[in-house]
Write a protein that holds these residues in place. Structure first.
Motif, PDB file in Angstrom:
ATOM      1  N   PHE A  87       0.710  -1.275   0.059  1.00  8.58           N
ATOM      2  CA  PHE A  87       0.113  -0.023  -0.056  1.00  8.58           C
ATOM      3  C   PHE A  87       0.950   0.984   0.076  1.00  8.58           C
ATOM      4  O   PHE A  87       2.001   1.489   0.528  1.00  8.58           O
ATOM      5  CB  PHE A  87      -0.857   0.142   1.075  1.00  8.58           C
ATOM      6  CG  PHE A  87      -2.177  -1.174   1.055  1.00  8.58           C
ATOM      7  CD1 PHE A  87      -2.836  -0.857   0.432  1.00  8.58           C
ATOM      8  CD2 PHE A  87      -2.193  -1.864   2.009  1.00  8.58           C
ATOM      9  CE1 PHE A  87      -4.034  -1.775   0.058  1.00  8.58           C
ATOM     10  CE2 PHE A  87      -3.207  -2.802   2.206  1.00  8.58           C
ATOM     11  CZ  PHE A  87      -4.165  -2.791   1.170  1.00  8.58           C
ATOM     12  N   GLU A  88       0.589   2.292  -0.647  1.00  7.75           N
ATOM     13  CA  GLU A  88       1.214   3.474  -0.652  1.00  7.75           C
ATOM     14  C   GLU A  88       1.632   4.195   0.611  1.00  7.75           C
ATOM     15  O   GLU A  88       2.705   4.822   0.556  1.00  7.75           O
ATOM     16  CB  GLU A  88       0.635   4.636  -1.781  1.00  7.75           C
ATOM     17  CG  GLU A  88      -0.988   4.717  -1.454  1.00  7.75           C
ATOM     18  CD  GLU A  88      -1.023   5.746  -0.383  1.00  7.75           C
ATOM     19  OE1 GLU A  88       0.027   6.429  -0.272  1.00  7.75           O
ATOM     20  OE2 GLU A  88      -2.153   5.866   0.424  1.00  7.75           O
ATOM     21  N   ASP A  89       0.778   4.033   1.431  1.00  6.07           N
ATOM     22  CA  ASP A  89       0.960   4.533   2.931  1.00  6.07           C
ATOM     23  C   ASP A  89       2.006   3.712   3.722  1.00  6.07           C
ATOM     24  O   ASP A  89       2.217   4.146   4.678  1.00  6.07           O
ATOM     25  CB  ASP A  89      -0.308   4.828   3.505  1.00  6.07           C
ATOM     26  CG  ASP A  89      -1.183   3.634   3.654  1.00  6.07           C
ATOM     27  OD1 ASP A  89      -1.179   3.064   2.745  1.00  6.07           O
ATOM     28  OD2 ASP A  89      -1.630   3.394   4.573  1.00  6.07           O
ATOM     29  N   TYR A  90       2.570   2.550   2.995  1.00  2.00           N
ATOM     30  CA  TYR A  90       3.375   1.592   3.881  1.00  2.00           C
ATOM     31  C   TYR A  90       4.796   2.307   4.209  1.00  2.00           C
ATOM     32  O   TYR A  90       5.187   1.960   5.338  1.00  2.00           O
ATOM     33  CB  TYR A  90       3.691   0.488   3.192  1.00  2.00           C
ATOM     34  CG  TYR A  90       4.412  -0.487   3.835  1.00  2.00           C
ATOM     35  CD1 TYR A  90       4.289  -0.977   5.142  1.00  2.00           C
ATOM     36  CD2 TYR A  90       5.814  -0.588   3.381  1.00  2.00           C
ATOM     37  CE1 TYR A  90       5.190  -2.000   5.920  1.00  2.00           C
ATOM     38  CE2 TYR A  90       6.948  -1.375   3.956  1.00  2.00           C
ATOM     39  CZ  TYR A  90       6.647  -2.019   5.299  1.00  2.00           C
ATOM     40  OH  TYR A  90       7.573  -2.785   5.840  1.00  2.00           O
ATOM     41  N   THR A  91       4.979   3.346   3.510  1.00  2.87           N
ATOM     42  CA  THR A  91       6.301   4.062   3.942  1.00  2.87           C
ATOM     43  C   THR A  91       6.129   4.926   5.050  1.00  2.87           C
ATOM     44  O   THR A  91       7.289   4.917   5.723  1.00  2.87           O
ATOM     45  CB  THR A  91       6.606   4.947   2.638  1.00  2.87           C
ATOM     46  OG1 THR A  91       5.447   5.808   2.768  1.00  2.87           O
ATOM     47  CG2 THR A  91       6.710   4.267   1.538  1.00  2.87           C
ATOM     48  N   GLU A  92       5.175   4.813   5.502  1.00  4.16           N
ATOM     49  CA  GLU A  92       4.876   5.726   6.957  1.00  4.16           C
ATOM     50  C   GLU A  92       5.401   4.787   8.073  1.00  4.16           C
ATOM     51  O   GLU A  92       5.955   5.103   9.125  1.00  4.16           O
ATOM     52  CB  GLU A  92       3.392   6.078   7.144  1.00  4.16           C
ATOM     53  CG  GLU A  92       2.828   7.192   6.299  1.00  4.16           C
ATOM     54  CD  GLU A  92       3.589   8.516   6.360  1.00  4.16           C
ATOM     55  OE1 GLU A  92       3.994   9.143   7.436  1.00  4.16           O
ATOM     56  OE2 GLU A  92       3.789   9.037   5.193  1.00  4.16           O
ATOM     57  N   ILE A  93       5.291   3.656   7.867  1.00  2.00           N
ATOM     58  CA  ILE A  93       5.755   2.341   8.624  1.00  2.00           C
ATOM     59  C   ILE A  93       7.088   2.582   9.177  1.00  2.00           C
ATOM     60  O   ILE A  93       7.725   2.615  10.324  1.00  2.00           O
ATOM     61  CB  ILE A  93       5.175   0.988   8.364  1.00  2.00           C
ATOM     62  CG1 ILE A  93       3.671   0.787   8.426  1.00  2.00           C
ATOM     63  CG2 ILE A  93       5.909   0.062   9.215  1.00  2.00           C
ATOM     64  CD1 ILE A  93       3.104   0.790   9.905  1.00  2.00           C
TER      65      ILE A  93
END
Length: 206
Positions: A87-93
């Motif tokens: 998911f594109e927001d995985y980078t936040e992890i």
């Protein structure tokens, strides 16, 4: 920073199973169709297989022991070797500065191949694959083991996943805080403040 560790699920938490499901499970879908054991809307069973471990699907849909065994045999050597994308927001992890663990249920070869194709192995201190075929251990057992080995209190850890009946239930039973990641709106009936749809919202929980 209140939390020392994040424990994440894999399927439908880090990436959408639907992005690979039709190709990945094509042979399994054909096997079920050819068995003649399922007479409902086939879309329903496809959705369940993309959301739930096969052993549970087989039990819930009352597959015969023969079909369950054939499906298990097919899946235990299955791997996925095409490109996969989180998911594109995985980078936040990756930007959250605490120790991270990946705990997923499934067939060992298949889950390992997904981790490799996603290129996320280095993001985690440990990766645990709970395979009901080879072990009696559950996600709850793995969570407790992580607490014990790292000397974490329950309050030090946050479990994040998409399945309220799997990792969320296991963590709750151990007194660990949880966040239900519902990117795909699998749980429209839940309006809990602990439900998010984007990892950017995790900052409020860690």
């Amino acid at each position: 920073m209140k939390k020392k560790a994040l424990i994440l699920d894999l399927d439908n938490t880090i990436y959408p199973v639907s992005s690979i499901g039709e190709a990945l499970f094509k042979s399994l879908f054909e096997l079920i169709k050819q068995s003649g054991e399922y007479f409902g809307d086939f879309k329903e069973i496809k959705q369940e297989i993309m959301r739930t471990p096969f052993q549970k699907v087989a039990a819930d849909f009352k597959f015969s022991s023969q079909l369950t065994a054939a499906g298990t045999e097919l899946l235990q050597d299955l791997t996925y070797d095409e490109p996969m994308f989180a998911f594109e927001d995985y980078t936040e992890i990756k930007n959250i500065p605490c120790t991270k663990f990946l705990v997923t249920t499934g067939f060992i070869k298949l889950q390992r191949s997904k981790v490799e194709q996603l290129g996320i192995e280095k993001d985690f201190a440990e990766i645990h694959i709970v395979d009901p075929r080879t072990s009696n251990k559950t996600k709850k057992d793995i969570f407790q083991d992580i607490l014990n080995r790292y000397n974490y209190n329950q309050a030090d850890v946050l479990v994040v996943g998409d399945d309220r009946n799997s990792e969320i239930k296991a963590a709750t039973e151990l007194g660990i805080d949880t966040v239900l990641y519902d990117k795909l709106n699998f749980n429209p009936d839940i309006t809990s403040p602990n439900k998010i749809s984007d990892f950017r919202q995790l900052k409020d929980f860690v």
